[in-house]
Enzyme design. Structure first.
Site, PDB file in Angstrom:
ATOM      1  N   TYR A 189       0.850  -1.206   0.000  1.00  0.00           N
ATOM      2  CA  TYR A 189       0.000   0.000   0.000  1.00  0.00           C
ATOM      3  C   TYR A 189       0.880   1.249   0.000  1.00  0.00           C
ATOM      4  O   TYR A 189       0.634   2.193  -0.768  1.00  0.00           O
ATOM      5  CB  TYR A 189      -0.864  -0.070   1.263  1.00  0.00           C
ATOM      6  CG  TYR A 189      -1.661   1.154   1.620  1.00  0.00           C
ATOM      7  CD1 TYR A 189      -2.891   1.406   1.024  1.00  0.00           C
ATOM      8  CD2 TYR A 189      -1.219   2.036   2.606  1.00  0.00           C
ATOM      9  CE1 TYR A 189      -3.645   2.515   1.384  1.00  0.00           C
ATOM     10  CE2 TYR A 189      -1.966   3.138   2.977  1.00  0.00           C
ATOM     11  CZ  TYR A 189      -3.180   3.377   2.365  1.00  0.00           C
ATOM     12  OH  TYR A 189      -3.927   4.471   2.729  1.00  0.00           O
ATOM     13  N   LYS A 216       1.098   4.251  -2.652  1.00  0.00           N
ATOM     14  CA  LYS A 216       0.767   5.629  -2.259  1.00  0.00           C
ATOM     15  C   LYS A 216       1.940   6.570  -2.562  1.00  0.00           C
ATOM     16  O   LYS A 216       1.729   7.749  -2.872  1.00  0.00           O
ATOM     17  CB  LYS A 216       0.374   5.687  -0.780  1.00  0.00           C
ATOM     18  CG  LYS A 216      -0.967   5.017  -0.465  1.00  0.00           C
ATOM     19  CD  LYS A 216      -2.133   5.726  -1.141  1.00  0.00           C
ATOM     20  CE  LYS A 216      -3.489   5.223  -0.661  1.00  0.00           C
ATOM     21  NZ  LYS A 216      -4.623   5.843  -1.377  1.00  0.00           N
TER      22      LYS A 216
HETATM   23  N1  LIG Z   1      -8.801   5.955   6.756  1.00  0.00           N
HETATM   24  C1  LIG Z   1      -7.533   6.293   6.858  1.00  0.00           C
HETATM   25  O1  LIG Z   1      -6.966   6.305   7.964  1.00  0.00           O
HETATM   26  C2  LIG Z   1      -6.756   6.716   5.636  1.00  0.00           C
HETATM   27  C3  LIG Z   1      -5.501   7.317   5.839  1.00  0.00           C
HETATM   28  C4  LIG Z   1      -4.752   7.720   4.726  1.00  0.00           C
HETATM   29  C5  LIG Z   1      -5.266   7.521   3.451  1.00  0.00           C
HETATM   30  N2  LIG Z   1      -6.478   6.932   3.287  1.00  0.00           N
HETATM   31  C6  LIG Z   1      -6.951   6.737   1.919  1.00  0.00           C
HETATM   32  O2  LIG Z   1      -8.201   7.352   1.760  1.00  0.00           O
HETATM   33  C7  LIG Z   1      -8.963   6.618   0.805  1.00  0.00           C
HETATM   34  C8  LIG Z   1     -10.311   6.242   1.408  1.00  0.00           C
HETATM   35  O3  LIG Z   1     -10.104   5.490   2.587  1.00  0.00           O
HETATM   36  P1  LIG Z   1     -11.309   5.127   3.579  1.00  0.00           P
HETATM   37  O4  LIG Z   1     -10.725   4.936   4.908  1.00  0.00           O
HETATM   38  O5  LIG Z   1     -12.428   6.076   3.391  1.00  0.00           O
HETATM   39  O6  LIG Z   1     -11.710   3.685   3.010  1.00  0.00           O
HETATM   40  P2  LIG Z   1     -13.135   2.941   3.001  1.00  0.00           P
HETATM   41  O7  LIG Z   1     -12.825   1.484   2.915  1.00  0.00           O
HETATM   42  O8  LIG Z   1     -13.996   3.419   4.116  1.00  0.00           O
HETATM   43  O9  LIG Z   1     -13.778   3.422   1.625  1.00  0.00           O
HETATM   44  C9  LIG Z   1     -13.148   3.096   0.425  1.00  0.00           C
HETATM   45  C10 LIG Z   1     -14.181   3.013  -0.680  1.00  0.00           C
HETATM   46  O10 LIG Z   1     -13.481   2.659  -1.878  1.00  0.00           O
HETATM   47  C11 LIG Z   1     -14.171   1.594  -2.523  1.00  0.00           C
HETATM   48  N3  LIG Z   1     -13.217   0.767  -3.252  1.00  0.00           N
HETATM   49  C12 LIG Z   1     -12.280  -0.063  -2.738  1.00  0.00           C
HETATM   50  N4  LIG Z   1     -11.630  -0.693  -3.725  1.00  0.00           N
HETATM   51  C13 LIG Z   1     -12.153  -0.239  -4.894  1.00  0.00           C
HETATM   52  C14 LIG Z   1     -11.913  -0.545  -6.263  1.00  0.00           C
HETATM   53  N5  LIG Z   1     -11.005  -1.446  -6.613  1.00  0.00           N
HETATM   54  N6  LIG Z   1     -12.610   0.130  -7.198  1.00  0.00           N
HETATM   55  C15 LIG Z   1     -13.557   1.040  -6.856  1.00  0.00           C
HETATM   56  N7  LIG Z   1     -13.848   1.334  -5.566  1.00  0.00           N
HETATM   57  C16 LIG Z   1     -13.161   0.700  -4.611  1.00  0.00           C
HETATM   58  C17 LIG Z   1     -14.826   0.806  -1.389  1.00  0.00           C
HETATM   59  O11 LIG Z   1     -15.927   0.033  -1.854  1.00  0.00           O
HETATM   60  C18 LIG Z   1     -15.232   1.934  -0.440  1.00  0.00           C
HETATM   61  O12 LIG Z   1     -16.525   2.435  -0.745  1.00  0.00           O
HETATM   62  C19 LIG Z   1      -8.117   5.425   0.392  1.00  0.00           C
HETATM   63  O13 LIG Z   1      -7.389   5.711  -0.779  1.00  0.00           O
HETATM   64  C20 LIG Z   1      -7.171   5.279   1.565  1.00  0.00           C
HETATM   65  O14 LIG Z   1      -5.960   4.658   1.196  1.00  0.00           O
HETATM   66  C21 LIG Z   1      -7.238   6.522   4.348  1.00  0.00           C
END
Ligand SMILES: NC(=O)c1ccc[n+]([C@@H]2O[C@H](COP(=O)([O-])OP(=O)(O)OC[C@H]3O[C@@H](n4cnc5c(N)ncnc54)[C@H](O)[C@@H]3O)[C@@H](O)[C@H]2O)c1
Length: 266
Positions: free
Chosen positions: A154, A158
């Site tokens: 990951y 990123k």
């Molecule tokens: N939550 C955290 O702490 C955090 C921190 C840094 C970065 N991020 C990034 O933020 C973004 C959102 O994270 P989140 O925590 O809201 O995740 P989440 O799992 O709550 O939501 C992610 C969404 O993306 C969709 N998804 C996953 N794989 C997919 C695919 N192959 N094609 C289309 N849709 C897809 C899922 O169905 C879901 O609706 C991600 O890129 C994650 O890496 C999150």
């Protein structure tokens, strides 16, 4: 306040968590939003939230790792809502282990979704933006893209997004297209990896807060605010940047300082 009236936006991963908060914020500020997600039910739930508050929303179901599916979804969105002015590359996930523990298949899937997926969306959307001479892209990377906080597949993906952001900003600036990245720290969502950690320790977010100079983890709306700003005309001279939205995590090692350096002076 940022104004996104007359903007058609695609937000990937808008069915849940940060993506849902971004979709809501952009819609509140005037955008017509396509909630593109691999999970159609969740994407529909977000779209219904938008519609209930009087905003225009469209659902497209696509796995961003599949270029054909993305390309079709983009073409259909343009046919139904009009030219896409804003892409938020938000969909992503991690559930893998460390370098020697991860299977090859898991490594490939994490890179496919977290790096190739955003590239697929760019590849489908950039030609139209270039032809029109305008467009904005915001990529959701992570603090994992610049430091090691676990999840190597990951994190490598990123990190790739940060460089991809710079490539797009450099190559497409002359076509009126801006591209920036947002680097969240820990965000309180119910994504799969947080759910596992919360099951192990329901207090995980409170315990994590001590590592953050601002004393808390982020809420999805903190990320949505940054995306909305970078996507708006208020950021019209900002391109190619990676903006940490991390409560100061990357600024310093305050836990180390508190526990080892300041203590030594007693
Ligand atoms: N939550 C955290 O702490 C955090 C921190 C840094 C970065 N991020 C990034 O933020 C973004 C959102 O994270 P989140 O925590 O809201 O995740 P989440 O799992 O709550 O939501 C992610 C969404 O993306 C969709 N998804 C996953 N794989 C997919 C695919 N192959 N094609 C289309 N849709 C897809 C899922 O169905 C879901 O609706 C991600 O890129 C994650 O890496 C999150």
């Amino acid at each position: 306040m940022p104004d996104h009236s007359n903007t058609v936006a695609i937000v990937t991963g808008a069915g849940h968590g940060i993506g849902r908060a971004i979709a809501l914020r952009l819609a509140q500020q005037g955008a017509a939003v396509c909630t593109m997600d691999i999970n159609g039910q969740q994407a529909e739930e977000t779209a219904n939230l938008l519609r209930k508050s009087g905003h225009k929303a469209l659902v497209k179901v696509a796995d961003i790792a599949d270029f054909g599916a993305v390309d079709r979804a983009v073409a259909e969105t343009e046919a139904e809502l009009g030219a896409i002015g804003l892409l938020v590359n938000n969909a992503g996930f991690t559930d893998s282990g460390d370098i020697d523990g991860i299977s090859l298949a898991d490594w490939h899937r994490e890179v496919d979704v977290n790096l190739n997926g955003p590239y697929h969306c760019l590849r489908a959307i950039l030609p139209g933006m270039k032809a029109r001479g305008r467009g904005v892209i915001v990529n959701i990377s992570s603090v994992n893209g610049v430091r090691f906080f676990g999840n190597p597949a990951y994190s490598a993906a990123k990190a790739g997004i940060i460089n991809l952001t710079q490539s797009v900003a450099s190559e497409y600036g002359r076509h009126g297209i801006r591209c920036n990245a947002v680097l969240p720290g820990s965000v309180r969502t119910k994504n799969a990896s947080w759910e596992i950690r919360v099951r192990k320790d329901p207090d995980v977010f409170r315990k994590l807060a001590r590592w953050y100079p601002l004393g808390r983890v982020a809420e999805p709306e903190d990320v949505a605010n940054a995306v909305s700003f970078l996507a708006s005309d208020e950021a019209s001279y900002i391109t190619g940047v990676s903006l940490p939205v991390d409560g100061g995590l990357l600024a310093g090692m305050n836990v180390m300082i508190d526990e080892f350096i300041l203590e030594a002076k007693d």
